[in-house]
Design a protein around this motif. Sequence first.
Motif, PDB file in Angstrom:
ATOM      1  N   ALA A 213       0.953  -1.165   0.059  1.00 25.90           N
ATOM      2  CA  ALA A 213       0.095  -0.001   0.046  1.00 25.90           C
ATOM      3  C   ALA A 213       0.985   1.213  -0.120  1.00 25.90           C
ATOM      4  CB  ALA A 213      -1.064   0.043   1.097  1.00 25.90           C
ATOM      5  N   THR A 214       2.100   1.050   0.782  1.00 25.13           N
ATOM      6  CA  THR A 214       2.890   2.450   0.624  1.00 25.13           C
ATOM      7  C   THR A 214       3.407   2.880  -0.549  1.00 25.13           C
ATOM      8  OG1 THR A 214       3.757   1.581   2.675  1.00 25.13           O
ATOM      9  CG2 THR A 214       5.145   3.066   1.592  1.00 25.13           C
ATOM     10  N   PHE A 215       3.565   1.933  -1.723  1.00 22.21           N
ATOM     11  CA  PHE A 215       4.156   2.261  -2.839  1.00 22.21           C
ATOM     12  C   PHE A 215       2.997   2.460  -3.830  1.00 22.21           C
ATOM     13  CE2 PHE A 215       7.307   0.362  -0.414  1.00 22.21           C
ATOM     14  CZ  PHE A 215       8.289   1.270  -0.402  1.00 22.21           C
ATOM     15  N   MET A 216       1.922   2.575  -3.449  1.00 18.58           N
ATOM     16  CA  MET A 216       0.637   2.644  -4.547  1.00 18.58           C
ATOM     17  C   MET A 216       0.153   4.040  -4.323  1.00 18.58           C
ATOM     18  SD  MET A 216      -1.182  -1.068  -3.790  1.00 18.58           S
ATOM     19  CE  MET A 216      -2.621  -0.692  -4.787  1.00 18.58           C
ATOM     20  N   ASN A 217       0.387   4.858  -5.394  1.00 15.55           N
ATOM     21  CA  ASN A 217       0.193   6.618  -4.925  1.00 15.55           C
ATOM     22  C   ASN A 217      -0.950   6.939  -5.696  1.00 15.55           C
ATOM     23  OD1 ASN A 217       2.833   6.835  -3.772  1.00 15.55           O
ATOM     24  ND2 ASN A 217       3.862   6.473  -5.721  1.00 15.55           N
ATOM     25  N   ASN A 218      -1.603   8.069  -4.835  1.00 12.81           N
ATOM     26  CA  ASN A 218      -2.625   8.769  -5.439  1.00 12.81           C
ATOM     27  C   ASN A 218      -2.139   9.628  -6.672  1.00 12.81           C
ATOM     28  OD1 ASN A 218      -4.275   7.841  -3.322  1.00 12.81           O
ATOM     29  ND2 ASN A 218      -3.885   9.512  -1.972  1.00 12.81           N
ATOM     30  N   SER A 219      -3.057   9.918  -7.420  1.00 11.66           N
ATOM     31  CA  SER A 219      -2.750  11.009  -8.577  1.00 11.66           C
ATOM     32  C   SER A 219      -3.936  11.831  -8.613  1.00 11.66           C
ATOM     33  CB  SER A 219      -2.680  10.007  -9.840  1.00 11.66           C
ATOM     34  OG  SER A 219      -3.946   9.964 -10.187  1.00 11.66           O
ATOM     35  N   PRO A 220      -3.533  12.977  -9.214  1.00 14.02           N
ATOM     36  CA  PRO A 220      -4.850  13.787  -9.504  1.00 14.02           C
ATOM     37  C   PRO A 220      -6.091  13.358 -10.076  1.00 14.02           C
ATOM     38  CG  PRO A 220      -2.796  15.073 -10.427  1.00 14.02           C
ATOM     39  CD  PRO A 220      -2.618  13.370 -10.022  1.00 14.02           C
ATOM     40  N   LYS A 221      -5.940  12.076 -10.787  1.00 13.12           N
ATOM     41  CA  LYS A 221      -7.144  11.276 -11.314  1.00 13.12           C
ATOM     42  C   LYS A 221      -7.405  10.423 -10.490  1.00 13.12           C
ATOM     43  CE  LYS A 221      -7.790  11.944 -15.874  1.00 13.12           C
ATOM     44  NZ  LYS A 221      -6.958  11.817 -17.145  1.00 13.12           N
ATOM     45  N   ALA A 222      -7.003   9.862  -9.335  1.00 11.32           N
ATOM     46  CA  ALA A 222      -7.735   9.142  -8.548  1.00 11.32           C
ATOM     47  C   ALA A 222      -7.050   8.868  -7.258  1.00 11.32           C
ATOM     48  CB  ALA A 222      -7.647   7.820  -9.091  1.00 11.32           C
ATOM     49  N   SER A 223      -7.694   9.225  -6.190  1.00 11.24           N
ATOM     50  CA  SER A 223      -7.261   9.020  -4.718  1.00 11.24           C
ATOM     51  C   SER A 223      -7.806   7.663  -4.350  1.00 11.24           C
ATOM     52  CB  SER A 223      -8.150   9.991  -3.701  1.00 11.24           C
ATOM     53  OG  SER A 223      -7.940   9.808  -2.685  1.00 11.24           O
ATOM     54  N   LEU A 224      -6.731   6.689  -4.125  1.00  9.52           N
ATOM     55  CA  LEU A 224      -7.034   5.370  -4.311  1.00  9.52           C
ATOM     56  C   LEU A 224      -7.891   4.877  -2.809  1.00  9.52           C
ATOM     57  CD1 LEU A 224      -3.562   4.059  -5.258  1.00  9.52           C
ATOM     58  CD2 LEU A 224      -5.334   5.065  -6.782  1.00  9.52           C
ATOM     59  N   PHE A 225      -8.808   3.866  -3.217  1.00 11.39           N
ATOM     60  CA  PHE A 225      -9.429   3.183  -2.124  1.00 11.39           C
ATOM     61  C   PHE A 225      -9.043   1.605  -2.233  1.00 11.39           C
ATOM     62  CE2 PHE A 225     -12.856   0.742  -0.252  1.00 11.39           C
ATOM     63  CZ  PHE A 225     -13.453   1.586   0.336  1.00 11.39           C
ATOM     64  N   LYS A 226      -8.024   1.437  -1.044  1.00 14.56           N
ATOM     65  CA  LYS A 226      -7.285   0.242  -1.164  1.00 14.56           C
ATOM     66  C   LYS A 226      -7.897  -0.710  -0.118  1.00 14.56           C
ATOM     67  CE  LYS A 226      -3.173   2.870  -1.532  1.00 14.56           C
ATOM     68  NZ  LYS A 226      -2.280   3.758  -0.624  1.00 14.56           N
ATOM     69  N   ILE A 227      -8.118  -1.852  -0.655  1.00 16.70           N
ATOM     70  CA  ILE A 227      -8.931  -3.138   0.145  1.00 16.70           C
ATOM     71  C   ILE A 227      -8.027  -4.224   0.316  1.00 16.70           C
ATOM     72  CG2 ILE A 227     -10.834  -4.641  -0.307  1.00 16.70           C
ATOM     73  CD1 ILE A 227     -11.817  -2.500  -2.382  1.00 16.70           C
TER      74      ILE A 227
END
Length: 510
Positions: A213-227
């Motif tokens: 999860a630490t290396f999965m970054n948000n971008s202006p296109k998407a704020s991530l919903f991590k499951i």
Amino acid sequence: MKKAILGSLLLASVCLSNAQNTAILKIDSAKQVINKHIYGHFAEHLGRCIYDGFYVGDTSKIQNTAGVRNDIIDALKKLKIPNLRWPGGCFADTYHWKDGIGDKAKRPSIVNTNWGDVTEDNSFGTHDFLNMCKLLGCEPYLSGNVGSGTVQELADWVQYTNFDNVCPMSQLRKQNGQQQAWGVRYWGIGNEAWGCGGHMTPEHYSDLYRQYATFMNNSPKASLFKIASGASDNDYNWTEVLMKNIPKGMLGGVAMHHYSVIEWKKKGSATNFTEAQYFTTMKSAWLMDELVTKHSAIMDKYDPAKKVALVVDEWGGWYDGEPGSNPHFLYQQNTMRDALIAGMTLNIFNNHAERVRLANLAQCVNVLQAVILTNKEKMILTPTYHVMQLYSVHQNATMIPLDIKSNNYQYGAETLPAVSGSASKDSTGAIHISLTNIDTKVSQEIAIDLGGKVFSKSSAQIITSGKLQDYNSFETPDKIKPTPFTAFSIKQGSLIVKLPPFSVVVLEIK
Ligand code: AHR
């Protein structure tokens, strides 16, 4: 004397079984929105779900858009599917996404080791799936590979799908013909990590989750919903350890899987089943209520504000494959029993809307409790499709608590509540009440106290059939479909509904 007592006991029991079910519709307590994402679906590389299901290729005689069947696209758009999970399931932890991009003729193949060792040519990959979601008007939910992948591989997938700025993965995406990032919000970090995803302990998996999860970054296109990959059924310890070990800020949702199965080693036929088998399936479907309640209670200890969602990203009925089909392909027909599983389960999710905010029926096309079945150029909609369509009125509506006192459906010495229900109010003020009666023989009349509210318009639809084992075949595709329902009335402040045996009813009052 003995006879008289026996007679009056019998009479009492007959009266009891026919007593009116009651419910109170607490309209003034409505505040919790039912997240539309609990009406989500699941498309795994398994059997004929993707290849020879959704995807027939752009040279097929079957009408298609970039290889995806147009009839499936139309049917799923009508269902208003909010999200679609892909590429697995167990397949996800064997899948390397870079094998599924670029020139289709040059893509390496993959052997689907979980589902029949079939060799796939990777012609359906990231672009195909994300563009298909655009056509369907739904959000993609990507399952990342933790079991046999790497942190870098998953971080790259996020960058490839979500980043528009100049970076290695956005360059690669552009070379492959996609200028704009898609912006994928929902990401699963592994699947069934306790089983096919790596046979891990929850302690080991929680650490891996934190790392990935630490290396999965948000971008202006998407704020991530991590499951996080969640528990199987009643493995409450799994949820406990994840909730304890993963910082809440890193966690959008914790998953949980539950299938309605008779017995894993003796699942039985999808269409040719006894009442005993039906009862056991319904018992397993009702268990969802207990599972959701108990997993939620554990989550409440660590997250009383209910920031983290419980994500039931695999649910549905699971039987033996159809005779003559490849048993690894999990191809099964879909009867009234499945319509009832769907109706009950969605009622349970609606009623737990404060914690259950995403769910995925397994699976969408040609696998397990599918909403669509295909045979060459033919396509049919199953009874489950029709239930999901009637229930789509609850998507993003405000849940109205519906307290039901149900009669029992008795089989042998065992009983289950016969009636389940849920209710919501949509943005126009219309109220929808969905009800199921799982009793095979007894009609269930229910009186719903409307709390003094007055309604002038009402309508309803029903899904039922002559036999519990009935299904839609390629020869009789419309045997089971919603029809108008009139066995209800509003009297003295109560809505009285007479539910036939094994039926699903959705009412609208305004
Ligand atoms: O839906 C079929 C399989 O069931 C999935 O691949 C897996 O996650 C689960 O065990």
